[in-house]
Design a protein around this motif. Sequence first.
Motif, PDB file in Angstrom:
ATOM      1  N   ALA A 260      44.676  28.072  24.818  1.00 19.94           N
ATOM      2  CA  ALA A 260      44.127  29.423  24.962  1.00 19.94           C
ATOM      3  C   ALA A 260      45.276  30.401  24.796  1.00 19.94           C
ATOM      4  O   ALA A 260      46.366  30.197  25.348  1.00 19.94           O
ATOM      5  CB  ALA A 260      43.476  29.601  26.330  1.00 19.94           C
ATOM      6  N   ALA A 261      45.044  31.451  24.013  1.00 19.14           N
ATOM      7  CA  ALA A 261      46.109  32.406  23.718  1.00 19.14           C
ATOM      8  C   ALA A 261      45.558  33.817  23.697  1.00 19.14           C
ATOM      9  O   ALA A 261      44.342  34.033  23.612  1.00 19.14           O
ATOM     10  CB  ALA A 261      46.772  32.073  22.387  1.00 19.14           C
ATOM     11  N   GLN A 262      46.463  34.767  23.792  1.00 20.81           N
ATOM     12  CA  GLN A 262      46.117  36.185  23.709  1.00 20.81           C
ATOM     13  C   GLN A 262      47.075  36.831  22.722  1.00 20.81           C
ATOM     14  O   GLN A 262      48.290  36.618  22.791  1.00 20.81           O
ATOM     15  CB  GLN A 262      46.219  36.846  25.084  1.00 20.81           C
ATOM     16  N   GLN A 263      46.531  37.599  21.784  1.00 28.22           N
ATOM     17  CA  GLN A 263      47.348  38.201  20.728  1.00 28.22           C
ATOM     18  C   GLN A 263      47.420  39.714  20.919  1.00 28.22           C
ATOM     19  O   GLN A 263      46.409  40.365  21.182  1.00 28.22           O
ATOM     20  CB  GLN A 263      46.759  37.837  19.363  1.00 28.22           C
ATOM     21  N   PHE A 264      48.626  40.239  20.797  1.00 35.09           N
ATOM     22  CA  PHE A 264      48.880  41.657  21.020  1.00 35.09           C
ATOM     23  C   PHE A 264      49.573  42.262  19.807  1.00 35.09           C
ATOM     24  O   PHE A 264      50.365  41.596  19.139  1.00 35.09           O
ATOM     25  CB  PHE A 264      49.791  41.871  22.239  1.00 35.09           C
ATOM     26  N   VAL A 279      52.779  39.957  19.271  1.00 34.08           N
ATOM     27  CA  VAL A 279      53.120  38.864  20.188  1.00 34.08           C
ATOM     28  C   VAL A 279      51.920  37.940  20.360  1.00 34.08           C
ATOM     29  O   VAL A 279      50.789  38.399  20.556  1.00 34.08           O
ATOM     30  CB  VAL A 279      53.546  39.413  21.563  1.00 34.08           C
ATOM     31  N   GLY A 280      52.175  36.644  20.272  1.00 36.57           N
ATOM     32  CA  GLY A 280      51.179  35.638  20.605  1.00 36.57           C
ATOM     33  C   GLY A 280      51.544  35.007  21.935  1.00 36.57           C
ATOM     34  O   GLY A 280      52.609  34.401  22.072  1.00 36.57           O
ATOM     35  N   MET A 281      50.676  35.188  22.936  1.00 36.06           N
ATOM     36  CA  MET A 281      50.945  34.703  24.279  1.00 36.06           C
ATOM     37  C   MET A 281      50.156  33.426  24.523  1.00 36.06           C
ATOM     38  O   MET A 281      48.922  33.445  24.590  1.00 36.06           O
ATOM     39  CB  MET A 281      50.535  35.771  25.300  1.00 36.06           C
ATOM     40  N   ALA A 308      51.548  36.754  14.377  1.00 39.39           N
ATOM     41  CA  ALA A 308      52.501  36.896  15.485  1.00 39.39           C
ATOM     42  C   ALA A 308      53.938  36.830  14.984  1.00 39.39           C
ATOM     43  O   ALA A 308      54.290  35.971  14.182  1.00 39.39           O
ATOM     44  CB  ALA A 308      52.265  35.814  16.528  1.00 39.39           C
ATOM     45  N   GLN A 309      54.760  37.743  15.479  1.00 42.89           N
ATOM     46  CA  GLN A 309      56.192  37.729  15.186  1.00 42.89           C
ATOM     47  C   GLN A 309      56.983  37.022  16.275  1.00 42.89           C
ATOM     48  O   GLN A 309      58.109  36.565  16.045  1.00 42.89           O
ATOM     49  CB  GLN A 309      56.706  39.167  15.048  1.00 42.89           C
ATOM     50  N   LEU A 310      56.403  36.956  17.456  1.00 42.82           N
ATOM     51  CA  LEU A 310      57.050  36.323  18.607  1.00 42.82           C
ATOM     52  C   LEU A 310      55.991  35.557  19.393  1.00 42.82           C
ATOM     53  O   LEU A 310      54.912  36.095  19.654  1.00 42.82           O
ATOM     54  CB  LEU A 310      57.698  37.372  19.513  1.00 42.82           C
ATOM     55  N   LEU A 311      56.282  34.310  19.749  1.00 45.95           N
ATOM     56  CA  LEU A 311      55.392  33.510  20.589  1.00 45.95           C
ATOM     57  C   LEU A 311      56.059  33.308  21.946  1.00 45.95           C
ATOM     58  O   LEU A 311      57.271  33.082  22.029  1.00 45.95           O
ATOM     59  CB  LEU A 311      55.115  32.150  19.954  1.00 45.95           C
ATOM     60  N   VAL A 312      55.249  33.393  22.991  1.00 49.19           N
ATOM     61  CA  VAL A 312      55.750  33.249  24.358  1.00 49.19           C
ATOM     62  C   VAL A 312      54.807  32.333  25.124  1.00 49.19           C
ATOM     63  O   VAL A 312      53.576  32.445  24.995  1.00 49.19           O
ATOM     64  CB  VAL A 312      55.836  34.606  25.084  1.00 49.19           C
TER      65      VAL A 312
END
Length: 374
Positions: A260-264, A279-281, A308-312
């Motif tokens: 499960a992820a959240q994209q910003f 950001v992909g969280m 996403a440019q950054l995944l966390v």
Amino acid sequence: MGLQIRLARPDDAEAIARLNARLRAGGVDTPVYPPDVVPAAQPDEPQESYYVVADGDEIRGSVYLRRSRLWLAERSIPVGWIKYPVAESLVERRFAGVPAAMIMHLQRELPTLLAVGMGGLQGQFAKLLQALRWSGAVVPTYVLPVDPLPVLTELPQLASRPRVRRAASVLRLCGAAPVTRGALRAWNAIRGIGTLRDIRVSPYAAPDAGWNALFRQIRGSYRAMADRGQRAVTWAIPPAAPGVGFWTVERQGQRLGWFAAQQFDFRRARHRPYGALRVGMLHDMLADPANAGAVVTAAVRTLVKGGAQLLVGNHSAPEWRPAFRAAGFLEAPPSFACLASPALVRVLAEAGLTPAQLYVTRGDDGVMNPEVVE
């Protein structure tokens, strides 16, 4: 102070609005939510209670208690997650005792409690809990700079990571500002990400009944894990929240796991930790340890494809560390911790466990509110 800690009522809305005004005036952008944001639970759903600290006609703080179950292999015990504690002590010193009073009240309601502390063990909330004899452990924070050039611009602290510097050099040689296909292949080669042979990734609007079967199948593979069945996941990660998505990972028709992820997209409104990045969280994921690599790699591919440019992500289970590292993630400085109440620490100790061995992800703290940006 004549403080009363009780369940929130609809007629608290005006007092909560006044509290929010006082918090904003003091520079605090964390709101206390009105009482109608807690939906009524069905009998077989996790239950969430919303408490406020009343002081005459005013509200001085609030906290949620989300009830769940913790599985110790095949045995389960009731636990509660302390969520979103906010108190007027943030702006007024004479209410300094309110946060501790809220926590102690919840310990009387349900002694076996868990809480996630942003800021790691040195964060304000974590320090309060440790002062109340809670025990905690850092939950590793994993970051993957998919597009190193803008990531290094927005987050220069990552420049100390050698692999990020090498990737940025490759991208400069490719002449790539955004990630091109050729640059992404070069970056993937540096990270050593393998291919996903025979893997199918399917999007879901919300968790389905298959989540329950997979959780029953997998929970014995880990020594301690909070409920991750269909209703528990839906409750912790609401499908209607902005940017939230769910995906299953299958091989030859067999479900290996899910994430499960959240994209910003913070390019229009900068976010304090993440600047002006997409950001992909990674909020949560579940798989047998043998399939962790497939799930993490599938999540990377999916979120990169989404821009996403950054995944966390955050994950405490040591079995998942090799999967994150193989997918190219770096371990960032600790900023996330899980803490257990004294009663729960005793239960864990009886099973030969410590809080560091709990299966905890970012999703255990709920989803981010994309409206809270700078």
